[in-house]
Design a protein around this motif. Structure first.
Motif, PDB file in Angstrom:
ATOM      1  N   ALA A   1       0.751  -0.875  -0.071  1.00  0.00           N
ATOM      2  CA  ALA A   1      -0.406  -0.170  -0.011  1.00  0.00           C
ATOM      3  C   ALA A   1       1.272   1.232  -0.475  1.00  0.00           C
ATOM      4  CB  ALA A   1      -0.776   0.345   1.428  1.00  0.00           C
ATOM      5  N   LEU A   2       0.158   2.403  -0.484  1.00  0.00           N
ATOM      6  CA  LEU A   2       0.914   3.980  -0.682  1.00  0.00           C
ATOM      7  C   LEU A   2       0.375   4.999   0.334  1.00  0.00           C
ATOM      8  CD1 LEU A   2       2.126   4.431  -4.181  1.00  0.00           C
ATOM      9  CD2 LEU A   2       3.676   4.144  -2.364  1.00  0.00           C
ATOM     10  N   VAL A   3       0.740   4.800   1.486  1.00  0.00           N
ATOM     11  CA  VAL A   3       0.103   5.719   3.016  1.00  0.00           C
ATOM     12  C   VAL A   3       0.424   6.542   3.048  1.00  0.00           C
ATOM     13  CG1 VAL A   3      -0.590   4.912   4.819  1.00  0.00           C
ATOM     14  CG2 VAL A   3      -0.316   3.024   3.566  1.00  0.00           C
ATOM     15  N   GLU A   4      -0.404   7.698   3.397  1.00  0.00           N
ATOM     16  CA  GLU A   4       0.113   9.053   3.908  1.00  0.00           C
ATOM     17  C   GLU A   4      -0.399   9.025   5.137  1.00  0.00           C
ATOM     18  OE1 GLU A   4       0.832  12.715   1.477  1.00  0.00           O
ATOM     19  OE2 GLU A   4      -0.996  13.744   2.284  1.00  0.00           O
ATOM     20  N   PHE A   5      -0.284   9.531   5.800  1.00  0.00           N
ATOM     21  CA  PHE A   5      -0.309   9.241   7.411  1.00  0.00           C
ATOM     22  C   PHE A   5       0.352  10.535   8.133  1.00  0.00           C
ATOM     23  CE2 PHE A   5       0.151   8.099  12.209  1.00  0.00           C
ATOM     24  CZ  PHE A   5      -1.443   8.229  12.369  1.00  0.00           C
ATOM     25  N   GLU A   6      -0.539  11.288   8.616  1.00  0.00           N
ATOM     26  CA  GLU A   6       0.511  12.540   9.877  1.00  0.00           C
ATOM     27  C   GLU A   6       1.005  13.107   8.342  1.00  0.00           C
ATOM     28  OE1 GLU A   6       1.626  10.993  13.242  1.00  0.00           O
ATOM     29  OE2 GLU A   6      -0.636  11.051  13.801  1.00  0.00           O
ATOM     30  N   GLY A   7       0.856  13.101   7.807  1.00  0.00           N
ATOM     31  CA  GLY A   7       1.537  14.431   6.539  1.00  0.00           C
ATOM     32  C   GLY A   7       3.279  13.932   5.779  1.00  0.00           C
ATOM     33  N   GLU A   8       3.657  12.443   5.785  1.00  0.00           N
ATOM     34  CA  GLU A   8       3.785  12.033   5.823  1.00  0.00           C
ATOM     35  C   GLU A   8       4.432  10.672   4.660  1.00  0.00           C
ATOM     36  OE1 GLU A   8       8.315  10.502   7.282  1.00  0.00           O
ATOM     37  OE2 GLU A   8       7.196  10.359   9.398  1.00  0.00           O
ATOM     38  N   SER A   9       4.643   9.982   3.846  1.00  0.00           N
ATOM     39  CA  SER A   9       4.242   8.898   2.966  1.00  0.00           C
ATOM     40  C   SER A   9       4.838   7.828   2.902  1.00  0.00           C
ATOM     41  CB  SER A   9       4.262  10.042   1.416  1.00  0.00           C
ATOM     42  OG  SER A   9       3.542  10.858   1.188  1.00  0.00           O
TER      43      SER A   9
ATOM     44  N   LEU B   1       7.138  -6.692   8.068  1.00  0.00           N
ATOM     45  CA  LEU B   1       6.679  -5.238   7.137  1.00  0.00           C
ATOM     46  C   LEU B   1       7.413  -4.246   7.079  1.00  0.00           C
ATOM     47  CD1 LEU B   1       3.733  -3.602   7.292  1.00  0.00           C
ATOM     48  CD2 LEU B   1       3.842  -2.961   9.313  1.00  0.00           C
ATOM     49  N   PHE B   2       7.517  -3.741   5.706  1.00  0.00           N
ATOM     50  CA  PHE B   2       8.467  -3.080   5.390  1.00  0.00           C
ATOM     51  C   PHE B   2       7.966  -1.432   5.059  1.00  0.00           C
ATOM     52  CE2 PHE B   2      10.260  -7.133   3.951  1.00  0.00           C
ATOM     53  CZ  PHE B   2      11.580  -6.738   4.446  1.00  0.00           C
ATOM     54  N   ALA B   3       8.483  -0.110   5.633  1.00  0.00           N
ATOM     55  CA  ALA B   3       8.169   0.698   5.165  1.00  0.00           C
ATOM     56  C   ALA B   3       8.973   1.700   4.555  1.00  0.00           C
ATOM     57  CB  ALA B   3       7.712   1.450   5.827  1.00  0.00           C
ATOM     58  N   VAL B   4       9.093   2.485   3.250  1.00  0.00           N
ATOM     59  CA  VAL B   4       9.706   2.826   2.434  1.00  0.00           C
ATOM     60  C   VAL B   4       9.415   4.261   2.138  1.00  0.00           C
ATOM     61  CG1 VAL B   4      11.657   1.192   2.586  1.00  0.00           C
ATOM     62  CG2 VAL B   4       9.849   1.849   0.325  1.00  0.00           C
ATOM     63  N   SER B   5       9.819   5.530   1.860  1.00  0.00           N
ATOM     64  CA  SER B   5      10.057   6.660   1.441  1.00  0.00           C
ATOM     65  C   SER B   5       9.224   5.903  -0.359  1.00  0.00           C
ATOM     66  CB  SER B   5      10.869   7.924   1.651  1.00  0.00           C
ATOM     67  OG  SER B   5      10.393   8.344   0.548  1.00  0.00           O
ATOM     68  N   PRO B   6       8.224   6.598  -0.381  1.00  0.00           N
ATOM     69  CA  PRO B   6       7.606   6.176  -2.258  1.00  0.00           C
ATOM     70  C   PRO B   6       8.922   6.807  -2.816  1.00  0.00           C
ATOM     71  CG  PRO B   6       6.358   7.988  -0.898  1.00  0.00           C
ATOM     72  CD  PRO B   6       6.758   7.147   0.120  1.00  0.00           C
ATOM     73  N   VAL B   7       9.411   8.440  -2.056  1.00  0.00           N
ATOM     74  CA  VAL B   7      10.013   9.235  -3.480  1.00  0.00           C
ATOM     75  C   VAL B   7      11.659   8.634  -4.024  1.00  0.00           C
ATOM     76  CG1 VAL B   7      10.874  11.466  -3.239  1.00  0.00           C
ATOM     77  CG2 VAL B   7       8.994  10.710  -1.911  1.00  0.00           C
ATOM     78  N   CYS B   8      12.078   7.868  -5.412  1.00  0.00           N
ATOM     79  CA  CYS B   8      12.365   7.671  -6.167  1.00  0.00           C
ATOM     80  C   CYS B   8      13.451   8.665  -5.557  1.00  0.00           C
ATOM     81  CB  CYS B   8      12.277   8.021  -6.958  1.00  0.00           C
ATOM     82  SG  CYS B   8      13.869   6.886  -8.225  1.00  0.00           S
TER      83      CYS B   8
ATOM     84  N   PRO C   1      19.572   3.943  -2.041  1.00  0.00           N
ATOM     85  CA  PRO C   1      18.508   3.117  -1.832  1.00  0.00           C
ATOM     86  C   PRO C   1      16.904   3.862  -1.205  1.00  0.00           C
ATOM     87  CG  PRO C   1      19.803   2.791  -0.350  1.00  0.00           C
ATOM     88  CD  PRO C   1      20.471   3.284  -1.031  1.00  0.00           C
ATOM     89  N   LEU C   2      15.833   3.509  -1.631  1.00  0.00           N
ATOM     90  CA  LEU C   2      15.036   4.314  -1.112  1.00  0.00           C
ATOM     91  C   LEU C   2      15.119   4.278   0.701  1.00  0.00           C
ATOM     92  CD1 LEU C   2      11.609   2.987  -2.854  1.00  0.00           C
ATOM     93  CD2 LEU C   2      13.024   4.192  -3.013  1.00  0.00           C
ATOM     94  N   ARG C   3      14.650   5.788   0.917  1.00  0.00           N
ATOM     95  CA  ARG C   3      14.870   5.745   2.496  1.00  0.00           C
ATOM     96  C   ARG C   3      13.878   5.244   3.749  1.00  0.00           C
ATOM     97  NH1 ARG C   3      12.900   9.728   5.701  1.00  0.00           N
ATOM     98  NH2 ARG C   3      12.167  10.673   4.571  1.00  0.00           N
TER      99      ARG C   3
END
Ligand SMILES: Cc1cc2nc3c(=O)[nH]c(=O)nc-3n(C[C@H](O)[C@H](O)[C@H](O)COP(=O)(O)OP(=O)(O)OC[C@H]3O[C@@H](n4cnc5c(N)ncnc54)[C@H](O)[C@@H]3O)c2cc1C
Ligand code: FES
Length: 500
Positions: A426-434, A445-452, A491-493
């Protein structure tokens, strides 16, 4: 899904060690595909101290996921080069590609596993609209003196043709992974230091230093044989990137084997088809339509390819599925040579890069030896052809710009992250963060920044290859953010997530 190609499954591991420590050389070649390995061999044979660094294994990039066809013409059509550049350049393209094909043939002698064979290329269409392309190619090839034949039916075992069928004799096909593995051994025997699992993480183009996790290389010259050059290069704005899918089916039962040949069925449902005999089995290989990375449904694309093959060719079960991407030059010619960074690059091969990659290695080896081959000047990365390629360039930049600004978020609440099922993304936005989030089948569970990290576009999920893919210039990342391919170096952050 296992996406090992039919080529990579059969070829034995190459087993070159990682770079350990700091070293110096005359030429650093980054990338162990057909371009980099051919170049490393040629440079070592010239007596130059050569280091080749490959992020994964030899052939694990596009070369080991191709179709293994070699031909003097171009998949987009030689008529495109003829109309943009004229007859002289079209002849040069064919001559350069023929020389590259003959180079591969000479190298493949004494390599039975490379399975090099001469065969015809057959191009045909199944609709009136698509027939114009075939007729145009017959005319273009005839005009520049290629011995093309015009036949009135498609080969047995293939769907019928709508009009004239183009047959270009004396082209070739091979097992690209087996060829490359052997060529890398020859390069090492000739003196090149070949290192696998040695991803270049940083390049100082001024100081000519490349950094990996386990060592550095200081070089007199750096060649980025990475399919698309790493970092920010002008050519990225000029090259549309497309992803394609390949499937190896068991060959159809009975006597419907289409035999050796490169079979291109041009059109909306078009397929590239060939056969392969490997380890006692017969396969029918089909490669389908092009798709923008990160802007299509990968599973649907693969299913469409399998459905088309099933309805027109009635093959046996699908045994191997894979995919890879191509970078199309805006004016029909690849980009080969030194660019504004001072490094050599070799890119823009479209789906013709087994031959172009070999040609690029030969051109760069000649340039590094102080020669100025005429075709090298044609392919200079800094060439500017505003009229010849302007339309294509504008269309692509528009897609890129759209991808930068479009909002692709699919879910909006943190709860969704905790409820993400194994295998789900999923691409999720929460409290101003993507977040670009993915839960592995094992539950991690892996979570990374969606910004290339290349130039800031937003990545999209690829469900077939479990990767985050960037629609702009084709960078791809694993769920943990590490780079798979494309121009991105970083890498993606990773993003810490507290689900409490
Ligand atoms: C589906 C498909 C089918 C195709 N079929 C054909 C065909 O039949 N005939 C044809 O002529 N062409 C074909 N092509 C095109 C052709 O496969 C490619 O153009 C060609 O293989 C490119 O070779 P390369 O060596 O330049 O790149 P690659 O083979 O992609 O090699 C580049 C290497 O660089 C490595 N690398 C990347 N970043 C780093 C880093 N930071 N550090 C170290 N190493 C790095 C990668 O791991 C990779 O192994 C096809 C393309 C596709 C997509
Ligand atoms: S690949 Fe260029 S922005 Fe992502």
């Amino acid at each position: 899904m296992d996406t090992t190609s039919v080529w990579r499954t059969a070829a034995p591991a190459t087993g070159f060690g990682m770079l350990q420590g700091d070293t110096q050389c005359d030429v650093l070649v980054i990338g162990g595909g057909i371009t980099g390995v051919t170049l490393a061999l040629l440079l070592a044979q010239q007596g130059r101290r050569t280091v080749l660094l490959e992020a994964g294994e030899i052939g694990s990039g596009t070369t080991g996921h191709s179709t293994g066809n070699l031909y003097v013409t171009l998949s987009q059509g030689l008529s495109t080069v003829l109309s943009r550049w004229g007859e002289q350049v079209a002849r040069e393209v064919v001559a350069e590609r023929r020389a590259a094909m003959e180079f591969v043939e000479a190298q493949a002698q004494g390599m039975p596993e490379a399975a090099f064979r001469r065969c015809p290329l057959v191009l045909y269409a199944r609709s009136v609209r698509d027939q114009a392309h075939v007729d145009g190619e017959i005319q273009a090839l005839t005009r520049i003196g290629c011995p093309v034949r015009r036949e009135d039916r498609a080969p047995a075992g293939l769907p019928p043709a709508r009009g004239a069928v183009l047959v270009l004799p004396d082209q070739a096909q091979f097992q690209p992974q087996a060829y490359l593995a052997q060529l890398a051994r020859r390069a090492a025997q000739a003196g090149a230091a070949v290192h696998e699992h040695s991803r270049v993480l940083e390049i100082d183009t001024g100081a000519r230093v490349a950094v990996t996790a386990t060592g550095t290389v200081k070089a007199g010259e750096i060649v980025m044989a990475t399919h698309s050059p790493k970092g920010v290069h002008l050519v990225h704005a000029e090259m549309p990137v497309h992803r394609e899918y390949g499937v190896a089916f068991e060959a159809p039962p009975g006597n419907t084997d289409i035999g050796p040949g490169i079979f291109w069925w041009h059109g909306d449902e078009g397929l590239s088809m060939r056969t392969l005999e490997q380890q006692g089995r017969r396969y029918l290989i089909c490669v389908g339509q092009e798709h923008k990375p990160g802007a299509h449904n990968a599973k649907a694309a693969l299913m469409a390819l399998e459905a088309a093959a099933a309805s027109y060719l009635s093959p046996g079960p699908a045994r191997f599925r894979w995919s890879a991407q191509n970078y199309r030059p805006h004016d029909g010619l690849p980009y080969i040579g030194r660019d504004h960074t001072g490094c050599f690059i070799a890119t823009g091969f479209s789906t013709d890069g087994l031959t172009w990659g070999t040609a690029a290695a030969r051109l760069i080896a000649a340039q590094l030896a102080g020669q100025r081959p005429a075709f090298g000047e044609r392919c200079a990365p800094g060439r500017f052809t505003p009229i010849k390629g302007a339309r294509n360039l504008l269309e692509e930049n528009l897609t890129t710009a759209k991808a930068l600004f479009k909002d692709y978020l699919t879910r909006g609440q943190k709860e969704h992250l905790s409820s993400l099922a194994p295998g789900d993304s999923a691409l999720v936005e929460f409290e101003g963060e993507s977040f670009a989030a993915y839960r592995s089948p094992q539950g991690e569970l892996f979570a990374v920044s969606p910004v290339c990290t290349h130039m800031g576009c937003k990545v999209h999920w690829n469900s077939v290859e479990t990767s985050w893919d960037c629609p702009c210039h084709g960078s791809r990342f694993r769920p943990d953010g590490s780079v798979i391919e494309g121009p991105a170096l970083k890498p993606l952050r990773r993003k810490p997530i507290a689900l409490g």
